[in-house]
Design an enzyme around this catalytic site. Structure first.
Site, mmCIF file in Angstrom:
data_model
loop_
_atom_site.group_PDB
_atom_site.id
_atom_site.type_symbol
_atom_site.label_atom_id
_atom_site.label_comp_id
_atom_site.label_asym_id
_atom_site.label_seq_id
_atom_site.Cartn_x
_atom_site.Cartn_y
_atom_site.Cartn_z
ATOM 1 N N ASP A 74 114.372 98.123 95.825
ATOM 2 C CA ASP A 74 115.015 99.234 95.124
ATOM 3 C C ASP A 74 116.233 98.837 94.315
ATOM 4 O O ASP A 74 116.484 99.367 93.240
ATOM 5 C CB ASP A 74 115.408 100.337 96.115
ATOM 6 N N ASP A 77 118.993 94.753 97.449
ATOM 7 C CA ASP A 77 118.562 94.322 98.770
ATOM 8 C C ASP A 77 117.083 93.952 98.745
ATOM 9 O O ASP A 77 116.478 93.828 97.679
ATOM 10 C CB ASP A 77 118.846 95.416 99.804
ATOM 11 N N TYR A 226 118.679 106.590 101.605
ATOM 12 C CA TYR A 226 118.044 107.514 100.665
ATOM 13 C C TYR A 226 117.695 108.819 101.360
ATOM 14 O O TYR A 226 116.550 109.265 101.369
ATOM 15 C CB TYR A 226 116.803 106.879 100.031
ATOM 16 N N GLU A 464 126.152 97.287 91.811
ATOM 17 C CA GLU A 464 124.759 97.101 92.222
ATOM 18 C C GLU A 464 123.809 97.753 91.221
ATOM 19 O O GLU A 464 123.964 98.921 90.873
ATOM 20 C CB GLU A 464 124.519 97.692 93.610
#
Length: 484
Positions: A74, A77, A226, A464
């Site tokens: 995603d 990571d 999430y 990120e």
């Protein structure tokens, strides 16, 4: 130029003050925004331009006795979260549907990016009757490591929803992704399109018949990473809207009317909250096809636009001094790119119908929305107080220390020795040196509310990248590339 537009141009955008000679290369940015997805691939990799990545996650699904290889990590990571991944696929597909002619030579790459996600989502939906697999990899264990995806030694746990443990949010979004992709591939690969559409129908029925939140079913395996904060009714609306777009069957339109009553006052669009996107999508029928049965969605879409426009009397959206929408402190650009997609797309629908609307005393034309969308895109590409492009590899000044495991650790091509779970923190994570691998096209979380960006690897809230940030900007970049 109407006076309201002139004032908007002068007062809000301050383009001449920010960047005297800015001339964004939208075509270059478009190419790079799609290339980024190669760097997020899981599974067996073919030869690819982002060559510092290698195959990974080749046993994914084995703990459940199924093949769940493929798909995307995603963000920075090594976990596959299907909820944001499916949204990524939906937005990539919507980009191709709306801007196919504008994509030009990037169309095959866009198809490949979509298919990398949908091939995996099909596996998740079809591997085991009565189950929808919704993720691979223990996020808590993964986030305790700093290692390359090629070296993963954390448990590759498999997560699913079922009639007993429902997850209507992720099921609704998966249905939307598969339905949207079925439209993309309808002409170029009809048999694949039919498989996508049939599976989308099954998954939406699953979501509707077994209602419940995946927050409750999966708990700490998806939260706080999430969590669904908006509930699941918006995903049911979104999934039904996309199946209506794919089939034109009244059955799905009726579903939208039965589940779409929430979302009053919404001024956001994201992987979690789909109300605005669904309403813009459904409003297309009113503007493009003159379909009175979806007139209510046009009204809701325009109310949303009135809450976004900076000089609307109904605006609930904050802007930085540099002109960037500011919705959240963390990963703000995900909201900027998604809302910008709705701005360009709704302006396109409006232009096709020669349509305008008002926000109080503010007249809104297609150009009104396009001005705001262009300001957001240009800001991301470097027309901002930091003079920094927030797309890695675009322009001369861009983030060099992004919060991304694969980018920040030496490639297996140059450092074939294994780097285990904790081996990446020193010296790689904590160093102030730039990342050794450039994740071309990655759009980071972006600056804070004062237009400042520190470019620090540890500052994941701003440094990120994520697939869903990029996916939503492909359409606007294609729009402006064709216009430039």
């Amino acid at each position: 130029m109407p006076l309201s537009h002139f004032l908007l141009f002068l007062i809000f955008f301050n383009i001449s003050l920010l960047c005297v000679q800015c001339n964004p290369n939208y075509t270059d940015a478009l190419s790079k925004s799609i290339l980024f997805f190669q760097g997020q691939r899981s599974g067996h990799l073919p030869p690819q331009e982002i060559s510092w990545r290698a195959s990974s996650g080749l046993s994914d699904g084995s703990l459940a006795g199924v093949d769940l290889t493929g798909g995307y990590y995603d963000a920075g990571d090594n976990v596959k979260f299907n909820f944001p991944m499916a949204y990524t696929a939906t937005m990539l597909s919507w980009s191709v549907i709306e801007y196919e002619e504008n994509l030009g030579p990037q169309l095959p790459a866009a198809h490949a990016a979509i298919r990398w996600a949908t091939d995996y989502l099909l596996k998740c939906a079809r591997a085991t009757p009565g189950r929808l697999y919704v993720g691979v990899g223990d996020p808590n264990a993964d986030h305790g490591c700093w290692e390359r995806p090629e070296d993963m030694d954390t448990v590759r746990s498999v997560y699913y929803v079922s009639p007993e443990n429902p997850g209507s949010e992720v099921a609704g979004e998966t249905a939307a992704a598969l339905a949207a992709a079925s439209v993309v591939f309808k002409k170029v690969d009809p048999s694949y399109s039919r498989l996508l559409l049939a599976t989308a129908k099954d998954v939406l029925q699953f979501a509707l018949q077994h209602r419940g939140s995946y927050n409750d079913s999966l708990g700490s395996h998806v939260c706080p990473f999430y969590c669904s904060f908006s509930g699941y009714m918006d995903e049911l609306l979104w999934g039904a809207a996309w199946l209506f777009r794919a089939t034109n069957e009244t059955y799905y339109l009726n579903i939208t009317k039965s589940v779409g009553g929430g979302g009053d006052g919404i001024d956001i669009f994201s992987w979690d909250n789909k109300y605005a996107g669904a309403r813009v999508l459904l409003a297309r029928g009113s503007l493009v096809n003159n379909d009175e049965t979806v007139e209510a969605y046009k009204q809701q879409a325009e109310e949303f636009m009135c809450r976004i426009l900076p000089n609307s009397p109904y605006s609930t959206t904050q802007y930085t001094k540099g002109g960037l929408m500011h919705k959240m402190g963390a990963t703000n650009l995900q909201y900027v790119t998604s809302i910008t997609f709705l701005l360009t797309t709704y302006s396109k629908y409006m232009a096709s119908a020669n349509h305008t609307f008002t926000c109080g005393d503010l007249g809104v034309t297609p150009w009104t929305l396009q001005i705001l969308a262009k300001r957001q895109v240009d800001y991301i590409l470097g027309d901002n107080p930091m003079k920094m492009s927030y797309m890695v590899g675009y322009g001369a000044n861009y983030p060099k220390r992004i919060h991304h495991r694969g980018s920040s650790l030496p490639s297996v091509m140059t450092h074939p020795e294994r780097l285990e779970c904790g081996a990446g923190f020193q010296p790689y994570f904590y160093t102030s040196s730039p990342n050794p691998n450039t994740l071309i096209g990655a759009i980071v979380g972006g600056p804070n509310q004062t237009d400042f960006f520190p470019d620090e690897r540890r500052d994941y809230a701003h440094s990120e990248p994520a697939t869903y940030i990029n996916a939503a900007l492909v359409g606007p970049l294609a729009f402006f590339a064709a216009a430039s």
